[in-house]
Write a protein that holds these residues in place. Structure first.
Motif, PDB file in Angstrom:
ATOM      1  N   ASP A 206     -21.739 -60.809  21.328  1.00  0.00           N
ATOM      2  CA  ASP A 206     -20.630 -61.963  20.885  1.00  0.00           C
ATOM      3  C   ASP A 206     -19.543 -61.312  21.251  1.00  0.00           C
ATOM      4  N   ILE A 207     -18.916 -62.048  22.545  1.00  0.00           N
ATOM      5  CA  ILE A 207     -18.067 -61.603  23.088  1.00  0.00           C
ATOM      6  C   ILE A 207     -16.814 -61.782  21.916  1.00  0.00           C
TER       7      ILE A 207
ATOM      8  N   ARG B 151     -24.393 -53.933  25.272  1.00  0.00           N
ATOM      9  CA  ARG B 151     -24.765 -55.139  26.085  1.00  0.00           C
ATOM     10  C   ARG B 151     -23.520 -56.121  25.306  1.00  0.00           C
ATOM     11  N   ASN B 152     -23.413 -57.368  25.611  1.00  0.00           N
ATOM     12  CA  ASN B 152     -22.501 -58.013  25.085  1.00  0.00           C
ATOM     13  C   ASN B 152     -23.621 -59.432  24.541  1.00  0.00           C
TER      14      ASN B 152
ATOM     15  N   THR C 112     -18.459 -51.879  22.666  1.00  0.00           N
ATOM     16  CA  THR C 112     -17.866 -51.664  21.443  1.00  0.00           C
ATOM     17  C   THR C 112     -18.020 -50.761  20.286  1.00  0.00           C
TER      18      THR C 112
ATOM     19  N   CYS D 141     -19.086 -56.233  21.956  1.00  0.00           N
ATOM     20  CA  CYS D 141     -19.262 -56.281  23.274  1.00  0.00           C
ATOM     21  C   CYS D 141     -19.063 -55.078  24.412  1.00  0.00           C
ATOM     22  N   ASN D 142     -20.287 -55.112  25.204  1.00  0.00           N
ATOM     23  CA  ASN D 142     -20.576 -53.722  26.018  1.00  0.00           C
ATOM     24  C   ASN D 142     -19.360 -52.334  25.459  1.00  0.00           C
TER      25      ASN D 142
END
Length: 120
Positions: free
Chosen positions: A64-65, A61-62, A73, A70-71
């Motif tokens: 903290d962009i 899931r994202n 990472t 992010c998804n």
């Protein structure tokens, strides 16, 4: 994971059913926790996850962009707490940064499942 010489830690999910007010009194809407634990859906982690320090993991899931969480990472696990995992970023723009992944409540978006539940 067997190649990494460290202690394993197993995390289990908590899968509460989200009650729909229209179907509260229907007896066929009763789902046991054992049944909810067996559901594998796209974008949800499995009910049981076993980790070790030094194991690479990937975010689903994202979080903290702006911080690069992010998804997709990838992280290397550095510490494991009861409700938090500490990791070091190993992919993307913030390689080497220390981050904390909290326990999250995720709801599957799969339309095949005819009821709603959360996976923590």
């Amino acid at each position: 994971m067997s190649l990494i010489p460290d202690e394993e830690r197993t995390y289990l999910s908590c899968d509460p059913l989200i009650a729909d007010t229209a179907s509260v009194n229907r007896p066929d809407d009763i789902h046991t926790p054992e049944f909810l634990n067996t559901i594998n859906s796209s974008g949800l982690p499995n009910h049981k996850i076993t980790l070790k320090v030094g194991v690479p993991i990937m975010l689903l899931r994202n979080l903290d962009i702006t911080a690069g969480l992010c998804n997709g990472t990838r992280l290397m696990v550095t510490k494991m707490g009861r409700y938090v995992i500490e990791g070091r970023v190993i992919s993307g723009n913030n390689v080497g940064e220390k981050v904390y992944i909290p326990r999250l409540s995720l709801t599957p978006s799969d339309t095949i499942i005819p009821f709603k539940f959360q996976r923590k």
